[in-house]
Design an enzyme around this catalytic site. Structure first.
Site, PDB file in Angstrom:
ATOM      1  N   LEU A  14       0.832  -1.207   0.000  1.00 35.51           N
ATOM      2  CA  LEU A  14       0.000   0.000   0.000  1.00 35.51           C
ATOM      3  C   LEU A  14       0.865   1.256   0.000  1.00 35.51           C
ATOM      4  CD1 LEU A  14      -2.886  -1.033   2.412  1.00 35.51           C
ATOM      5  CD2 LEU A  14      -2.792  -1.155  -0.080  1.00 35.51           C
ATOM      6  N   HIS A  15       1.563   1.466  -1.117  1.00 39.92           N
ATOM      7  CA  HIS A  15       2.378   2.671  -1.291  1.00 39.92           C
ATOM      8  C   HIS A  15       1.482   3.770  -1.871  1.00 39.92           C
ATOM      9  CE1 HIS A  15       2.795   2.479  -5.694  1.00 39.92           C
ATOM     10  NE2 HIS A  15       2.637   1.186  -5.498  1.00 39.92           N
ATOM     11  N   ALA A  16       2.044   4.814  -2.395  1.00 39.38           N
ATOM     12  CA  ALA A  16       1.304   6.014  -2.793  1.00 39.38           C
ATOM     13  C   ALA A  16       0.135   5.771  -3.751  1.00 39.38           C
ATOM     14  CB  ALA A  16       2.267   7.035  -3.395  1.00 39.38           C
TER      15      ALA A  16
END
Length: 86
Positions: A14-16
């Site tokens: 769950l990065h940018a």
């Protein structure tokens, strides 16, 4: 608040990009939505920054909570989906 547990589907967690997609969907919901690691403190799913603080990698179990069953299902589906593949 009803909840369901799903594994993160995005290849790099769950990065940018995935966090922003999820946050945009949650912010548009008529009810509060939270995400948490199993046993962890919930964060506001309407904030990409708060989602990224979870540090969730692919396969990490995330608890999605919302008082609306449709919203709960929508956000859980996004968490489980590989949002980087789109």
């Amino acid at each position: 608040m009803p909840s369901t547990t799903v594994a993160v589907g995005s290849a790099v967690g769950l990065h940018a990009r995935p966090a922003t997609i999820i946050a945009d969907a949650a912010a548009g919901a008529a009810v509060p939505v939270t995400l948490s690691l199993e046993g962890g403190e919930p964060v506001d799913a309407g904030s990409a920054l708060m989602i990224m603080t979870l540090g969730a990698e692919k396969g990490t179990n995330i608890v999605v909570s919302a008082d609306d069953a449709e919203v709960l299902a929508t956000i859980a589906e996004l968490v489980a989906k590989d949002l980087d593949a789109e």
